[in-house]
Enzyme design. Structure first.
Site, PDB file in Angstrom:
ATOM      1  N   GLY A  56      -2.065 -11.734  18.682  1.00  0.00           N
ATOM      2  CA  GLY A  56      -2.038 -11.658  17.228  1.00  0.00           C
ATOM      3  C   GLY A  56      -2.980 -12.625  16.542  1.00  0.00           C
ATOM      4  O   GLY A  56      -2.921 -12.796  15.321  1.00  0.00           O
ATOM      5  N   LYS A  69     -15.137 -19.952   4.067  1.00  0.00           N
ATOM      6  CA  LYS A  69     -14.412 -21.212   3.956  1.00  0.00           C
ATOM      7  C   LYS A  69     -15.373 -22.363   3.670  1.00  0.00           C
ATOM      8  O   LYS A  69     -15.064 -23.278   2.893  1.00  0.00           O
ATOM      9  CB  LYS A  69     -13.633 -21.476   5.248  1.00  0.00           C
ATOM     10  CG  LYS A  69     -12.513 -20.480   5.500  1.00  0.00           C
ATOM     11  CD  LYS A  69     -11.905 -20.653   6.879  1.00  0.00           C
ATOM     12  CE  LYS A  69     -10.771 -19.674   7.112  1.00  0.00           C
ATOM     13  NZ  LYS A  69     -10.204 -19.769   8.480  1.00  0.00           N
ATOM     14  N   LYS A  72       0.823  -1.209   0.000  1.00  0.00           N
ATOM     15  CA  LYS A  72       0.000   0.000   0.000  1.00  0.00           C
ATOM     16  C   LYS A  72       0.858   1.260   0.000  1.00  0.00           C
ATOM     17  O   LYS A  72       0.476   2.281  -0.571  1.00  0.00           O
ATOM     18  CB  LYS A  72      -0.924   0.002   1.227  1.00  0.00           C
ATOM     19  CG  LYS A  72      -2.061  -0.996   1.147  1.00  0.00           C
ATOM     20  CD  LYS A  72      -2.970  -0.859   2.359  1.00  0.00           C
ATOM     21  CE  LYS A  72      -4.145  -1.812   2.279  1.00  0.00           C
ATOM     22  NZ  LYS A  72      -5.031  -1.699   3.470  1.00  0.00           N
TER      23      LYS A  72
END
Length: 405
Positions: free
Chosen positions: A186, A204, A45
């Site tokens: 995380g 999924k 980005k």
């Protein structure tokens, strides 16, 4: 080609993991492929942001610069969301590149289109990383489909939600406290909506449906519920009954129709998903010959997804990439259960009212065996109660009602 040139789209958790693994596993990759693997470009980005990327590698914000590379063999896409990921991969295929994606939302929506385009251009598509992290469920299903016919798949497809539910039960904390712990480790994004509201598992599940049955159900007909409304009190009550909450995704083909759901479900110790804890993912596959097999492995974090991408890299380069389109299950092999009855636990401190043409009873927690239409009726009659499907056998003295619409 003596060197396999790879471009990585996105340099977040997955993209960075793929880059680092290619760098650190050069000898193993060369031993398997007979050629070295080189990262030629990385799409980011902000190209001015400092990153640990070797000099000589194209770091760009413009995908067209990557397409203009004279030599490019594989494009690995690790971007979040439907677009521009889909358009990037379309262009990569048209350029003659193999593609690998970890983007479950995009692939659930456009996987069939990408596979058909790849067939036309004689390149391969790798998408193992879109489902269940480090669990090789797609490769396993494809191997089974040589002879076996898949009847049903159900599993824990989101490691973040599983971690939160495990924390709530094991450490007796609230949803918000467990979510904060997941974010610190995380396992959860700053905006965890996709994980905790069931969207990630839903995408999924749609991918699994297509590879197993050759098609997806109408998305609007697949119930999707997240885990945000599960309370510590409910978890304690379930534990007293020998049950654990899991966010279960299930898909099956029965009576010529594909049916699925994603929702918080209670699982007993007799079921293979009962012991799946933390960020682990697991998929239970039922087929007509082999019966039931269960796969388990890590489903969240950098390395599990990176592992799936790297294995896909091997497959697409060697020419045995995955095929997303299969024929459906022959009707003669389908499980026939006219009423499709399921076990449901109804939780309500104020009591549950069970109505029928001749009686009315009021109980606390009630185990009901009924089909989906009956459950919908009971929901309407008991709006303050919570309804959870139960998988596996239960050892309980609960009142049990058998019913159907």
């Amino acid at each position: 080609m003596s060197t396999i040139k790879v471009a990585i789209l996105g340099f977040g958790t997955v993209g960075e993991g793929v880059y680092k693994t290619i760098q650190s596993h050069q000898e193993k990759l060369k031993g398997v492929l007979g050629k070295s693997v080189e990262v030629a470009a990385v799409l980011v980005k902000n190209k001015h942001k400092k990153r640990d990327i070797n000099e000589g590698i194209l770091v760009t914000e413009d995908f067209e610069e990557i397409l203009n590379l004279k030599e490019l063999d594989v494009v690995v896409e690790a971007i979040v969301g439907e677009n521009p990921a889909f358009s990037y991969l379309e262009k990569a295929i048209q350029k003659g590149c193999h593609i690998i994606t970890a983007n479950k939302e995009m692939f659930a929506l456009h996987g069939t289109t990408l596979q058909k385009l790849a067939d036309e251009h004689q390149v391969s598509v790798g998408f193992e990383a879109t489902v269940a992290g480090g669990v090789p469920v797609i490769q396993t299903v494809q191997q089974l489909l040589n002879i076996n016919q898949i009847i049903k798949m159900e599993g824990i497809l989101n490691g973040t939600s599983n971690y939160i539910l495990t924390e709530m039960r094991a450490n007796q904390v609230s949803f918000s406290e467990a979510l904060e712990a997941a974010q610190v480790k995380g396992y959860a994004e700053a905006d965890p909506t996709n994980d905790v509201e069931g969207y990630d598992a839903f995408y999924k599940l749609m991918i699994l449906s297509e590879i197993a049955f050759g098609e997806k159900p109408d998305w609007s007909n697949v119930p999707r519920e997240g885990i945000t409304e599960i309370t510590p009190e409910q978890i304690k009550e379930a534990e007293k009954l020998g049950l654990r909450f899991k966010l279960i995704a299930s898909i099956e083909q029965s009576q010529g129709e594909i049916k699925g759901y994603v929702r918080p479900t209670l699982v007993s110790e007799s079921h293979p998903l009962y012991h799946i804890e933390g960020v682990e993912n697991s998929v239970s596959i039922e087929a007509d010959i082999v019966g039931r097999i269960t796969l388990q492995g890590p489903g969240a974090g950098m390395l599990p997804t990176t592992s799936a991408v790297i294995e896909d890299l091997i497959h697409v380069v060697l020419g045995n990439g995955q095929q997303a389109i299969f024929s459906g299950v022959p009707s003669g092999l389908l499980k026939q259960d006219e009423k499709q009855q399921q076990k449901w636990l109804i939780m309500n401190k104020n009591g549950v009212l069970l109505t029928s043409s001749s009686s009315a009873q009021k109980e606390s927690h009630v185990l009901v065996k009924a089909d989906e239409p009956t459950i919908h009726t009971l929901r309407d009659d008991n709006k303050q109660a919570s309804f959870f499907q139960v998988l596996g056998e239960m050892k309980s003295n609960l009142f049990v009602r058998n019913d159907s619409a």
